[in-house]
Design an enzyme around this catalytic site. Structure first.
Site, short mmCIF file in Angstrom:
data_model
loop_
_atom_site.label_atom_id
_atom_site.label_comp_id
_atom_site.label_asym_id
_atom_site.label_seq_id
_atom_site.Cartn_x
_atom_site.Cartn_y
_atom_site.Cartn_z
N SER A 102 0.81 -1.22 0.00
CA SER A 102 0.00 0.00 0.00
C SER A 102 0.84 1.27 0.00
O SER A 102 1.58 1.52 -0.95
CB SER A 102 -0.96 -0.04 1.19
OG SER A 102 -1.92 0.98 1.11
N ASP A 241 -2.70 6.53 -3.40
CA ASP A 241 -1.52 5.91 -2.80
C ASP A 241 -1.03 4.77 -3.69
O ASP A 241 -1.56 4.55 -4.78
CB ASP A 241 -1.79 5.45 -1.36
CG ASP A 241 -2.71 4.25 -1.27
OD1 ASP A 241 -3.45 3.99 -2.25
OD2 ASP A 241 -2.71 3.57 -0.23
#
EC number: 5.4.2.10
Length: 445
Positions: A102, A241
């Site tokens: 992530s 992200d």
């Protein structure tokens, strides 16, 4: 409460080369997952990844393990986490696997599973996989080995899905948008979604090289986006992200718009359109300004523990459809099954276009309270600072001073000996003083 050895709240994650993110572990994980999932059926597994250089190694190890267990794998290549959830559903795959850490730096990586319906694997399945990992690897008969294939138009399918969440009668023709893809999994998707909907798009953070994911770009560092929005005189900026499950926005003046504000805009627009079912879920860290703004609109609000998993659980418990963390995880259950940065961003753009309002003006109905966070390290063997009488007394004094116009939250870090002290209220100087007063009490333990 399960006592799992490897699976955390967001799959398995760590530094590449250190246990558990090693080739031998991941191969065995693939085999164990294959053995467990094969009991449910013989469908294929979809494997997606972000742009980290370690993704090549880890997807090969996963595929080898799955093949040894008799399951076939279909690769998507670099693909946002929510895209893998979507593709798992549409292909009726037995499961989806995402190789990503992530928003973390490139040297970390992780593995997360989705079930056939695009939601997190049930706890009992994760526990069964862990139990299988205690056994020695065995290989199915050669005639039953799994195969590997590539999904040719995975990106195109997901682009169409994203566009389908934007109202057909609206267009982005009038908007100039800077999009920052964090040199991550959305680099070849988000700019195309926006362009195909008519926007004038300037793309940054779209040159991944395997080691620059999230590096001074993306939802965790919007400084480059803020500067570019102002330089280009753009209407707004959108920052995703590394794996595309978070979104942070920037208005035309360069002001950051976080997950709390994004949820406020989407919830208010849902109310205006008669499409909001129930209330909205935030977390313990959600700004008090969000709670008060939603209350003024008559929208119920509930807080979950920090973590998108807990937001989703609270939504399911309440039967509501919208939840978010201030970090930019926005879950819209009427659109998708997990946090999706692109889809959430599109709903804000729809509100802008439909109401002929700037992002700055859409945020104006919500006054953000100053929120001060202080991290205090403590000696691991020195007892629990949260149980200390002086810490409790100082905290109670601060809470009494704030009354119902502020909040105090003390919580332990889940990964290191830290106490996170959060104080919010209407006066920034007062809030700062209160936060440091409590932090000093914690340090004195």
């Amino acid at each position: 409460m399960s006592n799992r050895k490897y699976f955390g709240t967001d799959g398995i994650r760590g530094r590449v080369g250190d246990a558990p993110i090693t080739p031998d572990f991941v191969l065995k994980l693939g085999w164990a997952a294959g053995k467990v999932l094969a009991r449910h059926g013989s469908r294929k597994i979809i494997i997606g990844k972000d742009t980290r250089i370690s993704g090549y190694m880890l997807e090969s190890a996963l595929e080898a393990g799955l093949a040894a267990a008799g399951l076939s794998a279909s690769f998507t290549g670099p693909m946002p986490t929510p895209a893998v959830a979507y593709l798992t559903r549409t292909f009726r795959a037995e499961a989806g696997i995402v190789i990503s850490a992530s928003h973390n730096p490139f040297y970390d990586n992780g593995i997360k599973f989705f079930s056939i319906d695009g939601t997190k694997l049930p706890d009992e399945v994760e526990e069964a996989i862990e139990a299988e990992m205690e056994k020695e690897i065995t290989c199915v008969d050669s005639s039953e080995l799994g195969k590997a294939s590539r999904i040719v138009d995975a990106a195109g399918r997901y682009i169409e899905f994203c566009k389908g969440t934007f109202p057909n009668e609206l267009s982005l023709n009038e908007l100039k948008i800077v999009v920052d893809c964090a040199n991550g999994a959305t680099y070849h998707i988000a700019p195309n979604v926006l362009r195909e909907l008519g926007a004038n798009v300037i793309a940054i953070g779209c040159e991944p090289n395997g080691v620059n994911i999230n590096e001074e770009v993306g939802a965790t560092d919007v400084r480059a986006l803020q500067a570019r929005v102002i330089a280009e005189k753009a209407d707004l900026g959108i920052a995703l992200d590394g794996d595309g499950d978070r979104v942070i926005m920037v208005d035309h003046e360069g002001n950051k718009v976080d997950g709390d504000q994004i949820m406020y805009i989407i919830a208010r627009e849902g109310l205006r359109q008669g499409q909001l079912r129930g209330g909205a879920v935030g977390t313990l860290m959600s700004n008090m300004g969000l709670e008060l703004a939603l209350k003024q609109l008559g929208i119920p609000f509930a807080r979950a523990k920090v973590g998108d998993r807990y937001v989703l659980e609270k939504l399911q418990e309440k039967g509501w459809r919208i939840g978010a963390e201030n970090s930019g995880h926005v879950i819209l259950l009427d659109k998708t099954t997990t946090g999706d940065g692109i889809v959430a961003g599109l709903q804000v753009l729809a509100a802008m276009v439909r109401n002929h309002m700037s992002l700055h003006d859409l945020c104006s109905g919500m006054k953000m309270f100053p929120q001060i966070l202080v991290n205090v390290r403590y000696a691991a063997g020195s007892g629990d600072p949260l149980e200390n009488d002086n810490v409790k007394a100082v905290t109670a004094e601060v809470e009494a001073a704030l009354g119902n116009r502020g909040r105090v939250l003390l919580r332990k870090s889940g990964t290191e000996p830290l106490i996170r002290v959060m104080v919010e209220g209407e006066d920034e100087a007062q809030v700062t003083e209160f936060a440091h007063r409590i932090a000093d009490a914690v340090k004195a333990v």
